[in-house]
Design a protein around this motif. Sequence first.
Motif, PDB file in Angstrom:
ATOM      1  N   HIS A   1     -28.852  -2.973  -6.691  1.00 55.51           N
ATOM      2  CA  HIS A   1     -27.809  -2.654  -7.664  1.00 55.51           C
ATOM      3  C   HIS A   1     -28.389  -1.977  -8.899  1.00 55.51           C
ATOM      4  CE1 HIS A   1     -29.455  -6.504  -9.016  1.00 55.51           C
ATOM      5  NE2 HIS A   1     -29.050  -6.168 -10.231  1.00 55.51           N
ATOM      6  N   ILE A   2     -27.491  -1.386  -9.674  1.00 56.53           N
ATOM      7  CA  ILE A   2     -27.783  -0.839 -10.996  1.00 56.53           C
ATOM      8  C   ILE A   2     -26.789  -1.491 -11.954  1.00 56.53           C
ATOM      9  CG2 ILE A   2     -27.675   1.227 -12.455  1.00 56.53           C
ATOM     10  CD1 ILE A   2     -28.510   2.895 -10.081  1.00 56.53           C
ATOM     11  N   HIS A   3     -27.245  -1.869 -13.138  1.00 58.81           N
ATOM     12  CA  HIS A   3     -26.362  -2.455 -14.146  1.00 58.81           C
ATOM     13  C   HIS A   3     -25.810  -1.370 -15.065  1.00 58.81           C
ATOM     14  CE1 HIS A   3     -27.782  -6.587 -13.444  1.00 58.81           C
ATOM     15  NE2 HIS A   3     -28.950  -6.029 -13.247  1.00 58.81           N
TER      16      HIS A   3
ATOM     17  N   PRO B   1     -22.570  -4.787 -12.419  1.00 54.64           N
ATOM     18  CA  PRO B   1     -23.486  -4.047 -11.549  1.00 54.64           C
ATOM     19  C   PRO B   1     -22.727  -3.044 -10.685  1.00 54.64           C
ATOM     20  CG  PRO B   1     -23.024  -6.182 -10.590  1.00 54.64           C
ATOM     21  CD  PRO B   1     -22.260  -6.112 -11.882  1.00 54.64           C
ATOM     22  N   LEU B   2     -23.450  -2.070 -10.183  1.00 56.21           N
ATOM     23  CA  LEU B   2     -22.950  -1.131  -9.180  1.00 56.21           C
ATOM     24  C   LEU B   2     -23.785  -1.353  -7.926  1.00 56.21           C
ATOM     25  CD1 LEU B   2     -22.751   2.047 -11.407  1.00 56.21           C
ATOM     26  CD2 LEU B   2     -20.813   0.721 -10.540  1.00 56.21           C
TER      27      LEU B   2
ATOM     28  N   GLY C   1     -16.586  -7.412  -5.628  1.00 56.45           N
ATOM     29  CA  GLY C   1     -17.284  -6.289  -5.025  1.00 56.45           C
ATOM     30  C   GLY C   1     -16.607  -4.948  -5.136  1.00 56.45           C
ATOM     31  N   LEU C   2     -15.834  -4.741  -6.170  1.00 56.51           N
ATOM     32  CA  LEU C   2     -15.144  -3.468  -6.333  1.00 56.51           C
ATOM     33  C   LEU C   2     -16.069  -2.376  -6.853  1.00 56.51           C
ATOM     34  CD1 LEU C   2     -11.825  -4.798  -7.860  1.00 56.51           C
ATOM     35  CD2 LEU C   2     -12.297  -4.205  -5.481  1.00 56.51           C
ATOM     36  N   GLN C   3     -17.324  -2.694  -7.130  1.00 53.88           N
ATOM     37  CA  GLN C   3     -18.248  -1.726  -7.710  1.00 53.88           C
ATOM     38  C   GLN C   3     -19.170  -1.113  -6.660  1.00 53.88           C
ATOM     39  OE1 GLN C   3     -18.127  -4.947  -8.503  1.00 53.88           O
ATOM     40  NE2 GLN C   3     -17.589  -5.181 -10.607  1.00 53.88           N
TER      41      GLN C   3
END
Length: 137
Positions: A53-55, A74-75, A111-113
């Motif tokens: 992930h990336i924040h 997060p993505l 988990g929409l990201q």
Amino acid sequence: MLIDVWQCDALGTYASVSGNTGDVLRGAQVTDARCRATFTTIYPGLYQGRAVHIHFKLRPLNAAGKATGEFTSPLFFPESANAAVAARAPYSQKGKADTPNAQDGIYRNDGLQLLLSVKGDPVRDYTATFDVGLNIG
């Protein structure tokens, strides 16, 4: 809007941990007139207990340029992209991920990201675009 982005390196280490210093793989930008910003970085590595992930953090700014709130999230990346990247050096030094998206507590709860709108080969040139709606009223 001020947007901050941060992530770990290819081996799963954050710049501010394990004796590393500096702002490696961290950045912030104020959005343009269309409320857009662009960041260029590497594919994040993995570390035990979390999915790749990336924040990001969003901070709405008032007319004086002061933050009036914040939102952090997060993505996440598709598992197929994670697997393709993990098979290549230097990512392959870490072995197989122990936490896929479906087992990550944050992804599971919201988990929409997931970055689905992607272009390119994740190993060489991965581009993702995402929109974030923020109710600041």
